[in-house]
Scaffold this active site. Structure first.
Site, PDB file in Angstrom:
ATOM      1  N   ARG A 177       0.813  -1.218   0.000  1.00 18.04           N
ATOM      2  CA  ARG A 177       0.000   0.000   0.000  1.00 18.04           C
ATOM      3  C   ARG A 177       0.849   1.271   0.000  1.00 18.04           C
ATOM      4  O   ARG A 177       0.494   2.273   0.621  1.00 18.04           O
ATOM      5  CB  ARG A 177      -0.973   0.004   1.192  1.00 18.04           C
ATOM      6  CG  ARG A 177      -1.911  -1.198   1.239  1.00 18.04           C
ATOM      7  CD  ARG A 177      -2.816  -1.273   0.021  1.00 18.04           C
ATOM      8  NE  ARG A 177      -3.617  -2.491   0.036  1.00 18.04           N
ATOM      9  CZ  ARG A 177      -3.288  -3.613  -0.604  1.00 18.04           C
ATOM     10  NH1 ARG A 177      -2.180  -3.670  -1.320  1.00 18.04           N
ATOM     11  NH2 ARG A 177      -4.058  -4.668  -0.543  1.00 18.04           N
ATOM     12  N   SER A 227     -11.101  -1.270   2.501  1.00 18.75           N
ATOM     13  CA  SER A 227     -10.532  -1.698   3.786  1.00 18.75           C
ATOM     14  C   SER A 227     -10.088  -0.471   4.580  1.00 18.75           C
ATOM     15  O   SER A 227      -9.324   0.354   4.085  1.00 18.75           O
ATOM     16  CB  SER A 227      -9.335  -2.624   3.564  1.00 18.75           C
ATOM     17  OG  SER A 227      -9.721  -3.804   2.905  1.00 18.75           O
ATOM     18  N   GLU A 297      -5.614   2.570   6.425  1.00 14.98           N
ATOM     19  CA  GLU A 297      -5.305   2.479   5.002  1.00 14.98           C
ATOM     20  C   GLU A 297      -6.023   3.594   4.259  1.00 14.98           C
ATOM     21  O   GLU A 297      -5.527   4.112   3.248  1.00 14.98           O
ATOM     22  CB  GLU A 297      -5.752   1.116   4.454  1.00 14.98           C
ATOM     23  CG  GLU A 297      -5.433   0.909   3.002  1.00 14.98           C
ATOM     24  CD  GLU A 297      -5.694  -0.516   2.527  1.00 14.98           C
ATOM     25  OE1 GLU A 297      -6.194  -0.677   1.403  1.00 14.98           O
ATOM     26  OE2 GLU A 297      -5.415  -1.460   3.294  1.00 14.98           O
TER      27      GLU A 297
END
Length: 302
Positions: A177, A227, A297
């Site tokens: 990420r 998420s 995130e």
């Protein structure tokens, strides 16, 4: 003349569409967010460079926006300008039999579809991820044991001074990420992916199977930003949250999904404040009960 008015006129003069006080709730999958001072849509590289240079000279913050799928925008909105890519930046083409050139403004879904139509395998994992191609680079998007870094060859971008450039290989600094673009301040304009020749029917079957799994396990029927938390090493955020009894926990219109505890969903009328309060409650409870810190995130913008 105020600086925002100068930027607005500059953008309009080079053919950009400009909207003042545009509600960001219309441009995020969370359907949350107050007004951006300016919402600028650029359709070609010349216009884009002119807008970036003008914003830099005027000292106006400029936020690149993809599909708004990983964002939580403040209820007060965004000061400065939001930059959206259209036109040339949504074009997708074959560079050679296994290589695709894709504009950063194209959706990840359109890139996956293009690969499928050309019998190219390697992007099946991304089918159903509701982001833009540029956003996928920015976050090194991934799912089901695949990530964009598996197939990404290179990118082009525009620097904050309005110059074009490119990155490839290790220069992209791709990780879980993360990418170089989270710190270098450049705006991604295109990407090149290298895939493998495959069987179109098999590619379609795999894409549809993964989408079926996604729909069965994730709350795709409700607004969310995907998420909420990064995966802690050796654990799954959703499992930890569920084990702490937080499935269904709610603050205002924001709720921990009863389908998958790794998602916070907008049940209707949720505000950014609701979501931030719920995130704080989750992080505090999980840390107290498990000793594990959850890192967001979702990107928070104000």
């Amino acid at each position: 003349m105020e600086k925002l008015e100068i930027l607005k006129r500059t953008a309009q003069n080079v053919g950009c569409e400009v909207i003042e006080n545009e509600q960001m709730s219309r441009h995020t999958t969370f359907q949350i967010g107050g007004p951006a001072d300016l919402f600028i849509t650029a359709s070609n590289i010349i216009a884009l460079k002119d807008v970036i240079k003008a914003a830099g000279a005027l000292g106006i913050p400029l936020l690149p926006l993809g599909n708004g799928s990983n964002l939580l925008v403040s209820d007060d909105g965004i000061r400065g300008a939001v930059l959206n890519l259209n036109g040339d930046f949504r074009k997708i083409s074959l560079a050679d039999p296994v290589t695709i050139n894709c504009g950063a403004g194209a959706t990840l879904a359109s890139l996956c579809n293009f690969a499928r139509k050309n019998s190219l395998s390697g992007l099946e994992f991304a089918w159903g991820i509701p982001g833009s191609a540029g956003g996928a680079v920015f976050m090194d998007a991934g799912a089901y044991d695949g990530q964009l870094s598996d197939v990404l060859f290179s990118t082009t971008h525009v620097t904050r001074s309005g110059r074009t450039g490119f990155l490839m290989g290790e220069e992209l600094e791709l990780g879980y990420r993360s990418s170089a673009y989270q710190t270098n301040g450049c705006l991604i304009t295109s990407l090149v992916v290298r895939l493998k020749k495959g069987n179109q029917d098999q590619i379609s079957m795999q894409m549809e199977e993964l989408l079926k799994r996604r729909k069965a396990k994730q709350p795709v029927e409700l607004p969310s930003a995907g998420s909420t938390f990064k995966r802690p090493e050796g654990h799954f955020a959703g499992t930890l949250i569920e084990q702490c009894g937080l499935k269904g926990a709610r603050v205002g219109g924001a709720m921990v999904s009863e389908k998958h505890a790794g998602f916070i969903v907008n049940m209707g009328g949720a505000t950014c404040t609701d979501v931030l309060s719920l995130i704080e409650e989750i992080q505090k409870t999980v840390l107290q009960q498990t000793g594990i810190s959850l890192e967001c995130e979702v990107r928070y913008l104000s």
